[in-house]
Scaffold this motif. Structure first.
Motif, PDB file in Angstrom:
ATOM      1  N   THR A   1       0.831  -1.201   0.000  1.00  0.00           N
ATOM      2  CA  THR A   1       0.000   0.000   0.000  1.00  0.00           C
ATOM      3  C   THR A   1       0.866   1.252   0.000  1.00  0.00           C
TER       4      THR A   1
ATOM      5  N   LEU B   1       2.191   1.841  -3.419  1.00  0.00           N
ATOM      6  CA  LEU B   1       1.144   2.398  -4.271  1.00  0.00           C
ATOM      7  C   LEU B   1       0.973   3.897  -4.020  1.00  0.00           C
TER       8      LEU B   1
ATOM      9  N   ALA C   1       3.850   5.692  -5.623  1.00  0.00           N
ATOM     10  CA  ALA C   1       3.691   5.722  -7.074  1.00  0.00           C
ATOM     11  C   ALA C   1       2.656   6.767  -7.497  1.00  0.00           C
ATOM     12  N   VAL C   2       1.564   6.855  -6.770  1.00  0.00           N
ATOM     13  CA  VAL C   2       0.529   7.844  -7.096  1.00  0.00           C
ATOM     14  C   VAL C   2       1.063   9.257  -6.900  1.00  0.00           C
TER      15      VAL C   2
END
Length: 111
Positions: free
Chosen positions: A56, A59, A62-63
């Motif tokens: 998580t 992620l 990355a966002v």
């Protein structure tokens, strides 16, 4: 100095202390699962939750990286549309690419 968010490396590298702490956590939880609880599956649940939290985090990083890239693209487009030559990001010059299509053939404009 606080760490930069989001980190520039993808995936972010764990520090030596974090690796030692993670290793100690895994050993202690494995020992707990065997000796005290007597359930090895409990250890897999704990490790699975920990891995899920880490994925998580990756992620989220990355966002944030994508948001940062989109903001830089939008700033460059706004600067180019306003006519600010100093802040506009120009596309890189590729020698011999003018007047050619994507496949490398002449587009017919030079004839």
């Amino acid at each position: 100095m606080p760490p930069e968010f989001p980190p520039q490396q993808s995936p972010p590298r764990l520090s030596r202390n974090a690796k030692i702490g993670l290793g100690a956590f895994l050993v202690v939880t494995l020992a707990y699962s065997f000796v005290i609880a007597g359930q090895i599956l409990l250890w897999f649940v704990i490790v699975g939750v920990t891995a899920g939290i880490y994925l998580t985090w990756l992620l989220v990083v990355a966002v944030f990286g994508m948001v940062d890239a989109f903001e830089r693209i939008a700033d460059a487009m706004e600067a180019r549309n306003r006519g600010d030559v100093d802040t506009a990001v120009e596309p890189p010059d590729v020698e011999g690419a003018e007047g050619r299509d994507v496949d490398g053939t002449d587009s017919g404009e030079d004839t």
